[in-house]
Design a protein around this motif. Structure first.
Motif, PDB file in Angstrom:
ATOM      1  N   GLN A  58      -0.817 -14.461   1.154  1.00 40.13           N
ATOM      2  CA  GLN A  58      -1.848 -13.567   1.886  1.00 40.13           C
ATOM      3  C   GLN A  58      -2.595 -12.632   1.183  1.00 40.13           C
ATOM      4  O   GLN A  58      -3.457 -12.141   1.499  1.00 40.13           O
ATOM      5  CB  GLN A  58      -1.093 -13.001   3.214  1.00 40.13           C
ATOM      6  CG  GLN A  58      -0.770 -13.958   4.282  1.00 40.13           C
ATOM      7  CD  GLN A  58      -0.099 -13.180   5.468  1.00 40.13           C
ATOM      8  OE1 GLN A  58      -0.181 -12.215   5.599  1.00 40.13           O
ATOM      9  NE2 GLN A  58       0.665 -14.081   6.234  1.00 40.13           N
ATOM     10  N   GLY A  59      -2.144 -12.092   0.118  1.00 39.57           N
ATOM     11  CA  GLY A  59      -2.645 -11.264  -0.804  1.00 39.57           C
ATOM     12  C   GLY A  59      -2.350 -10.003  -0.530  1.00 39.57           C
ATOM     13  O   GLY A  59      -1.285  -9.411  -0.198  1.00 39.57           O
ATOM     14  N   GLU A  60      -3.271  -8.943  -1.278  1.00 39.29           N
ATOM     15  CA  GLU A  60      -2.762  -7.623  -1.578  1.00 39.29           C
ATOM     16  C   GLU A  60      -2.520  -6.709  -0.459  1.00 39.29           C
ATOM     17  O   GLU A  60      -1.492  -5.972  -0.534  1.00 39.29           O
ATOM     18  CB  GLU A  60      -4.030  -7.136  -2.516  1.00 39.29           C
ATOM     19  CG  GLU A  60      -3.796  -5.608  -2.872  1.00 39.29           C
ATOM     20  CD  GLU A  60      -4.970  -5.210  -3.848  1.00 39.29           C
ATOM     21  OE1 GLU A  60      -5.434  -3.946  -3.582  1.00 39.29           O
ATOM     22  OE2 GLU A  60      -5.474  -5.743  -4.610  1.00 39.29           O
ATOM     23  N   GLU A  61      -3.181  -6.847   0.510  1.00 37.42           N
ATOM     24  CA  GLU A  61      -3.336  -5.858   1.670  1.00 37.42           C
ATOM     25  C   GLU A  61      -1.831  -6.567   2.352  1.00 37.42           C
ATOM     26  O   GLU A  61      -0.890  -5.412   2.767  1.00 37.42           O
ATOM     27  CB  GLU A  61      -4.281  -5.976   2.764  1.00 37.42           C
ATOM     28  CG  GLU A  61      -4.278  -5.037   3.800  1.00 37.42           C
ATOM     29  CD  GLU A  61      -4.189  -3.550   2.887  1.00 37.42           C
ATOM     30  OE1 GLU A  61      -3.583  -2.728   3.585  1.00 37.42           O
ATOM     31  OE2 GLU A  61      -4.954  -3.414   2.067  1.00 37.42           O
ATOM     32  N   ALA A  62      -1.390  -7.697   2.370  1.00 36.60           N
ATOM     33  CA  ALA A  62      -0.103  -8.022   3.046  1.00 36.60           C
ATOM     34  C   ALA A  62       1.160  -7.874   2.329  1.00 36.60           C
ATOM     35  O   ALA A  62       2.043  -7.235   2.711  1.00 36.60           O
ATOM     36  CB  ALA A  62      -0.282  -9.606   3.338  1.00 36.60           C
ATOM     37  N   ILE A  63       0.698  -7.935   0.876  1.00 35.82           N
ATOM     38  CA  ILE A  63       1.992  -7.414   0.075  1.00 35.82           C
ATOM     39  C   ILE A  63       2.352  -5.912   0.069  1.00 35.82           C
ATOM     40  O   ILE A  63       3.358  -5.590   0.289  1.00 35.82           O
ATOM     41  CB  ILE A  63       1.471  -7.807  -1.455  1.00 35.82           C
ATOM     42  CG1 ILE A  63       1.432  -9.462  -1.680  1.00 35.82           C
ATOM     43  CG2 ILE A  63       2.613  -7.212  -2.358  1.00 35.82           C
ATOM     44  CD1 ILE A  63       0.929 -10.062  -2.577  1.00 35.82           C
ATOM     45  N   LYS A  64       1.150  -5.110   0.130  1.00 39.68           N
ATOM     46  CA  LYS A  64       1.224  -3.627   0.300  1.00 39.68           C
ATOM     47  C   LYS A  64       1.989  -3.203   1.669  1.00 39.68           C
ATOM     48  O   LYS A  64       3.052  -2.655   1.580  1.00 39.68           O
ATOM     49  CB  LYS A  64      -0.140  -3.060   0.099  1.00 39.68           C
ATOM     50  CG  LYS A  64       0.069  -1.489   0.534  1.00 39.68           C
ATOM     51  CD  LYS A  64      -1.574  -0.999   0.428  1.00 39.68           C
ATOM     52  CE  LYS A  64      -1.460   0.256   1.111  1.00 39.68           C
ATOM     53  NZ  LYS A  64      -2.795   0.748   1.422  1.00 39.68           N
ATOM     54  N   THR A  65       1.616  -3.888   2.799  1.00 37.61           N
ATOM     55  CA  THR A  65       2.129  -3.685   4.041  1.00 37.61           C
ATOM     56  C   THR A  65       3.648  -4.128   3.947  1.00 37.61           C
ATOM     57  O   THR A  65       4.464  -3.212   4.469  1.00 37.61           O
ATOM     58  CB  THR A  65       1.459  -4.397   5.103  1.00 37.61           C
ATOM     59  OG1 THR A  65      -0.032  -4.007   5.274  1.00 37.61           O
ATOM     60  CG2 THR A  65       2.105  -4.228   6.518  1.00 37.61           C
ATOM     61  N   TYR A  66       3.949  -5.370   3.454  1.00 37.08           N
ATOM     62  CA  TYR A  66       5.277  -5.822   3.491  1.00 37.08           C
ATOM     63  C   TYR A  66       6.165  -4.677   2.671  1.00 37.08           C
ATOM     64  O   TYR A  66       7.371  -4.430   3.175  1.00 37.08           O
ATOM     65  CB  TYR A  66       5.600  -7.172   2.973  1.00 37.08           C
ATOM     66  CG  TYR A  66       6.876  -7.734   2.545  1.00 37.08           C
ATOM     67  CD1 TYR A  66       7.530  -8.261   3.499  1.00 37.08           C
ATOM     68  CD2 TYR A  66       7.412  -7.660   1.241  1.00 37.08           C
ATOM     69  CE1 TYR A  66       8.725  -8.763   3.474  1.00 37.08           C
ATOM     70  CE2 TYR A  66       8.610  -7.804   1.199  1.00 37.08           C
ATOM     71  CZ  TYR A  66       9.470  -8.482   2.086  1.00 37.08           C
ATOM     72  OH  TYR A  66      10.495  -8.888   1.826  1.00 37.08           O
TER      73      TYR A  66
END
Length: 190
Positions: A58-66
């Protein structure tokens, strides 16, 4: 011995057995020679190791949130914060190392590279084993008068010696980002 004493003894033995079985096997703690900062590094690397592939894709934002949801401490992955900001804010601390690793994963790596790093962590026996190995190798390398950068790279290579060349390369990529080198080498020792 009375029946009452026997019953109490049996009950106490059962309580002892049950309480011992509830202690997580292989958990990292002070008895393992790890301090709170080491545990934070293990926590972020474990979060990366266990990150679902769907999140990565899903990319950068999903990784950050996770990552922010998976660790028990603030990562400081705020919008607009660059790698140099993380390093300058906390150089020399393991928190700086942890923040640099988290930021590097979010900012510097493609989903394919994160999948390789995730696989590499699994192939070296997991985050706990990797962190336990990297620190003494780093200190040994520094004692051999290698630079901080060379010491960190050698420590990663040695800590990942049982993994294949692709795994070593992926971990070297992660620990080769300049802010990770600066923060983690300062945190691991002289």
């Amino acid at each position: 011995m009375s029946i009452k004493s026997k019953i109490v003894s049996v009950m106490m033995a059962m309580v002892l057995v049950l309480s011992a079985s509830l202690i997580p096997v292989g958990s990292a703690n002070a008895a393992d020679g790890l301090n709170e900062q080491d545990l934070q590094l293990i926590e972020i690397l474990t979060a990366i190791e266990n990150m679902p592939d769907e999140v990565i894709m899903q990319g950068e934002e999903a990784i950050k949130t996770y990552l922010e949801n998976e660790v028990s401490f603030p990562l400081g992955l705020d919008e607009g914060q660059g790698l140099s900001d993380v390093r300058m804010a906390s150089i020399g601390s393991i928190a700086g190392c942890v923040g640099a690793v988290g930021t590097a994963i979010v900012v510097n790596f493609t989903p394919a590279k994160i999948l390789k790093i995730k696989s590499a962590l699994k192939s070296v026996g997991g985050a706990t084993k990797f962190v336990k190995a990297i620190k003494p190798y780093y200190k040994m390398s520094r004692e051999d008068k290698l630079s901080k950068t060379a010491s960190l790279k050698q420590a990663v290579r040695l800590a990942a010696k049982d993994a294949g060349p692709d795994a070593r390369e992926a971990l070297l990529d992660l620990f080769g980002v300049s802010s990770v080198i600066g923060s983690c080498s300062a945190a691991f020792g002289k």
